[in-house]
Every structure is written in C-alpha cells, then in structure tokens.
Design an enzyme around this catalytic site. Structure first.
Site, PDB file in Angstrom:
ATOM      1  N   GLY B  55       0.816  -1.248   0.106  1.00 62.90           N
ATOM      2  CA  GLY B  55       0.120   0.064   0.051  1.00 62.90           C
ATOM      3  C   GLY B  55       1.012   1.230   0.112  1.00 62.90           C
ATOM      4  O   GLY B  55       0.322   2.418   0.050  1.00 62.90           O
ATOM      5  N   HIS B  56       2.133   0.987  -0.148  1.00 60.62           N
ATOM      6  CA  HIS B  56       2.977   2.356  -0.002  1.00 60.62           C
ATOM      7  C   HIS B  56       3.792   2.288  -1.330  1.00 60.62           C
ATOM      8  O   HIS B  56       4.946   3.058  -1.242  1.00 60.62           O
ATOM      9  CB  HIS B  56       4.104   2.287   1.159  1.00 60.62           C
ATOM     10  N   ASP B 109       6.838  -4.787  12.026  1.00 60.47           N
ATOM     11  CA  ASP B 109       7.943  -4.715  11.351  1.00 60.47           C
ATOM     12  C   ASP B 109       9.028  -5.132  12.147  1.00 60.47           C
ATOM     13  O   ASP B 109       9.982  -5.808  11.952  1.00 60.47           O
ATOM     14  CB  ASP B 109       8.180  -3.246  10.352  1.00 60.47           C
ATOM     15  N   HIS B 218      -0.219   5.084   7.414  1.00 57.57           N
ATOM     16  CA  HIS B 218      -1.368   4.070   7.330  1.00 57.57           C
ATOM     17  C   HIS B 218      -2.572   4.736   7.835  1.00 57.57           C
ATOM     18  O   HIS B 218      -3.636   4.016   8.346  1.00 57.57           O
ATOM     19  CB  HIS B 218      -0.956   3.095   8.431  1.00 57.57           C
TER      20      HIS B 218
END
Lengths: 352, 352
Positions: B55-56, B109, B218
């Site tokens: 999504g990035h 992460d 996000h």
C-alpha cells in the site's frame, strides 16, 4: 475543494516557480509561460516542443530535458496555451534546425499551434506541426473534431525527442512523429471526477459505484457509464477497444513550409505478431500499485490477441489532476521506435 | 470502494504478478512473498533488503534493482510481512557478504525483522538490522513505540543501496544507514483518508474542509486536525516541525553478530549552513503538480532557516494507497551521502 494551492489564480504560476526551483536544468519563462532546456538552443538539433492545458503533469513540462522535449507551453488548467507562448518558446529553442510542434488533437490546441506555426514560419523558422489523435473511445467530442490526443503523446515525446537528440532532421522527426501517432491507440477509464481549481467543484459527477468508460483527459464524457466492475473486466474492455479498433482514416492539416496542406491518413489496425509498447497510466489519483493489476490483465489480453508486449511504462504520466482511473496505450513498435524508446532521457518526469 | 482490483483477498498477489510481468529484471516469489533482483546474489556485494505492509508503492518493491534494494518483502496491505518472508528473501540474495535489513519503526515490522535476523544469523548469514524512525510528528502512536519510520526510508534505500553497489561492507552499510536515519526528519499531512481493500471503508473520516497534520503512512492519527489552509501555511508548518525539531534521543536494538545490544542514539537538530536533500512526497492521490507548490514554499522556508537544498526528489514514492496529501523529508547531506545520492540506480520506481 481540497488542494495544495494558494490563490486559485496563482496555481499554474506557483507550480512553475516550484519546478524552476527544483530543476535548475530547466529555464522557466513567465511572460508568457513556457519552459525549456536551460542549454537551449542545442546546436544543430531539431527542437521538439509540446504544450497544452496544465493539469496533466508531468506531461508536458516534466518531459523537458535531454532526450525528450526542448520546450513546453503550459496553459491554465485544462485550457489551451496561446500562440504567443509557442512563438516565444520556439524562438528560444530553435537552433536553426527547425522546430517540431507535437499537438494533442483538442480544438484550442490545434488552432493555437497552427497560428504559432504561421508566426514562426513568418520569421524564417522551419516548423512542422504533427497531431496526436489516438483515443479510440470517441470520434468527436465536446473539445475535438476527430479523435482526442491522449497517451500516445507521452510515447511520441520520448521517441521523437530521442530521434532529435540523435540527429534526425526536421522532416525525419515529423515523419517519425506521424508514424508513432498512427501506431498508437489509447482508451481511458475514470473512477472519479476531478476539480479544476478555478471551478471549485468537480467537472462531472459519478455515482458512488459508477465509472465512466472512454473518458478523455479533461473529464469530458466517454462512451458510457456503468457500475464499477473488476479490474480484469475493465481492463479487458479497454484493451479490446484498442486492439480490435479497425482502420481509422481522417484528413489532417500539416504545414508544408509555405502553407497548410491537407493530408489523408489511415491508421492500420493492430495485427497478430505485432510487438507493442504497453503504457498503463494513472489519471493522477490512482496509486501505482493498482496499475500493476491492470498491467497483469493487459498482458493476458495482448497474448490472447497475438500481440507481444516488448516494453512497458506504468505510472502517472498524463494525468487529469487528482482523477482516479487509468488509461491504456498500445504502441506498435518497430525496430526504429524500440531503439529510440531505449535511448537515454533525462527530464524531471522521465529518466532512462 | 472504487479500486482497480478483483477479489479483495487477491489484491497483493495480483499486483505482484503484474510487477513480475512488467519487470523481468525482478524475480517475484509467491510462497512466501518476496521480490529480488533476478541476478541476485550479486557476488561480493552486501544485500540490502527492506519490507513492510503493501500500500506504500513504489516503496519497497519498486526500489528493487541495481543501485538500491536487492530484495523486498511485501505484507498484506498495511500489514507487516512475516519472518519467513524476510528469511527466504535473505537466503535468496545473500552472496556471503551479509544482509542489511532496513526496517521502518512500526511494531510489527520491528518484531518480525528481529525474528528474521535471528533466523538467518542462526544459519551463519551475517546480518544487521537498522531502524528508520524519522517522523517528528509523534513520539508514540497506535503502531509504534518511538517515532514512526517514513520518508527517510526512501532516501536510505537509495543511499545505502548505492553504497552496497560500490563495495561497502556490511558494517559500513549499517553505519551509513544509521547515519542517514539520524540525519533525516519527516512530517506528513493528509487531505483525505484512504481505504484498505479488506476493510472496504475509509480508515478514518475527515470533514469536507479538514486536514490531518502529522499523519503517518497508514492513516494513523497525527498531531491535530484543522480546516485546510493555504499550501504555503501547511508547508511552512510542516517544514518548521522538521527544521526546529530539537535533539532526539532514544535507545535502539541492533544485532551485534551474536545477540541484541542496546544502543543510545541522539539525532542532532539541523543547523544553519546545513546542506539538505529535500523530498516532497505525494501520499498517493495528490498529483505531482501540487507537490511543486509545496516545494516552492519549502525552498523559501529552508533559505530563511539557513539551510540549502542541494538535491531534491518530488513525486509519489512512499504512499498510503490513494490518500491525498503530502509529506516532507529533509536529509542533511554530507559529501558521502551526496555522492551516493547521485550514483546510478535502475529500478521500476526510481531511475538515475
């Protein structure tokens, strides 16, 4: 209207000021607006110029630089630039080898580039004026007689820009640009509208689950609206509109050095065995990740139709402000076009 | 939800399939997900790997290629990848010279890259794990202890990728990456929310004229909401948050070859006379034209504060799906960083 702007009347000027600050390898002129390579005119080289309304960035200003455009003339948002812009830009970049105008087929652009061609020719500058009219969606529209000029413009600026860099003369550049246009076809899909700053409200309204098929790059109407479908279905439809498009004939006007001459042009349809460059474009507000889902299906449709994608370009290159949606352009690629496609380019919006 | 997708559960897989088709110079692995240079492992070269939720894009997969990343591990949208992805990717790209994990400071992460580091170290692979925590907006957030890792990640992948290409060993790559993180600071502004496909509705709601200042990547909350202001005012605020940010100290965990060791790090604030790389980023749905209005004001604010922008990057590089908005990253640039910034790179998302 939520935009990163100050006063509505300063939008284009301030964006150009930002470009000038970020890219000192460009020269930006403000009265009238144009940008050109800071090292122009480049001795012995044909100068390639394009232009059109702002709001489609990076096209055209973002493609000024070595290997692509020598100059670009931005109008106000979605508004044609004026002949004085093209005239001043041409005078700034002409090295004596002549100037090629790449013109998207929108009525205002065509009229103003024709006026500019006459002006510069009147001062002894060699000039040619080649139309891009590649949008298979509609024949005539609110803004056009004949097909609109869309995605193939980006590919033409890369290919013809490389040719000029390699020493093609003006006639060769014009012939190549005409060929690229004849080899390229596009189709666009809008998921949302966009808002011209001066208007302050969306150009058109689309329902919550509705998309517009066959959209142009200014929010002008397409062929039909429908409820949004899967990316596979929308991609297949768009790709088939392009690949199954029959021969297309029209009359174009080109400057023959002394006057305008009508020219009959017929674009042949794609044929099995063709190699193509596939360009999947974001209309501005669609993220690149989603474009790869389009590309995935496009590759499948091309294979099924007997076309081989030999190069690709995926990203936002000819946009409609913050519009969500995509367009597909397929360009038949012969050896000449491929070699020029692979040539180096160094611009704010495209680097190779 | 209007997106170019098929079934929600196939979004990441199909985008990866599109990437693989469009970029044969990458190898995409599906079980588990990772992508790497098709020519990996590159003999004698430290392998640089990053990863995080999808999504990035183009970060991270779009930065795999010569001069940047050797591998990238995409999770589901806005969801951390798992240790087995990082483990398999590391095994695929390690040439024996070791692996550097560049990790954005988000709890998932961090945890998963630490687990992966232990796994690969257990098999005798030299590994280092460097955090990016550059977001000056918030200290702790929904997803983070300490500052979030945002725009500096893109710059680190370019600079450290170039260093690895030039022959830096693992310790030198890790030292450089730590320095880049310490020299970089970011701040983001959201004009709209974004919609995670699996959720089907916007992550948060913003009023018609409202913006969120200090947003993460996000949709996690920022520092405050306010009515939208001019681009000059929003840019000035964001730039001052970065430039006036005082010294920042925290403890990070790094792998010392045998175990995790705590390290105290203090980032010094920007100082008059600093040269900086200025990165103006689109959150995905904001067109590049508007970013140049941000850049214009950013240049002015930097000058007023005694900073000189010596390089820049303007475009969508670390995005939040279709979110409209921008982020600014400033990276203090010494001669080493500048030289590596200018080095060649050839990836789907960044070419020099």
């Amino acid at each position: 209207m939520k935009k990163l702007i100050n006063a509505v009347e300063d939008v284009v000027k301030e964006q150009l000021e930002g470009m000038a600050l970020a890219h000192p390898e460009l020269k930006v002129n403000y009265e009238p607006y144009y940008m050109c390579r800071a090292d122009a005119p480049v001795k012995g080289k044909v100068a390639v110029i394009s232009g059109g309304g702002s709001g489609h960035e990076p096209m055209h200003g973002g493609f000024v630089g070595k290997g692509m455009l020598d100059g670009a003339c931005p109008g106000e948002v979605f508004t044609s630039p004026t002949p004085d812009q093209m005239y001043e830009c041409a005078k700034a970049v002409d090295s004596g080898a002549g100037v090629l105008f790449i013109v998207k087929n929108y009525t205002g652009d065509v009229m103003n580039f024709e006026a500019a061609a006459e002006l510069v020719a009147g001062e002894g500058v060699k000039v040619q004026n080649i139309l891009i009219d590649d949008d298979v969606a509609v024949k005539d529209s609110l803004y056009t007689a004949g097909r609109r000029g869309v995605g193939t413009t980006v590919l033409a600026e890369k290919v013809v820009g490389a040719a000029a860099e390699e020493g093609y003369d003006l006639e060769q550049c014009a012939d190549l640009c005409r060929k690229v246009n004849q080899y390229g076809r596009s189709f666009g899909v809008a998921l949302t509208s966009c808002t011209v700053p001066a208007a302050g409200k969306p150009t058109f309204e689309l329902g919550e689950d509705e998309v517009e098929m066959g959209i142009g790059i200014h929010g002008e109407p397409g062929t039909h609206r429908m409820p949004i479908k899967s990316v596979d279905e929308m991609t297949q439809y768009a790709a088939e509109q392009i690949i199954d498009d029959p021969a297309y004939s029209r009359t174009v006007r080109e400057w023959d050095g002394e006057q305008w001459a009508d020219k009959e042009l017929t674009d042949e349809p794609f044929a099995k065995g063709d190699k193509v460059i596939a360009f999947v474009n974001s209309m501005g507000g669609t993220p690149v990740s989603e474009l790869y889902a389009v590309y995935r299906k496009l590759d499948e449709v091309c294979r099924a139709k007997g076309l081989t994608i030999v190069r690709n370009l995926v990203g936002p290159y000819i946009t409609s402000l913050e519009m969500q949606g995509f367009s597909i352009t397929l360009l038949k690629a012969d050896d000449e076009i491929l070699k020029l496609w692979d040539a180096p380019a160094s611009t704010p919006g495209f680097v190779r």
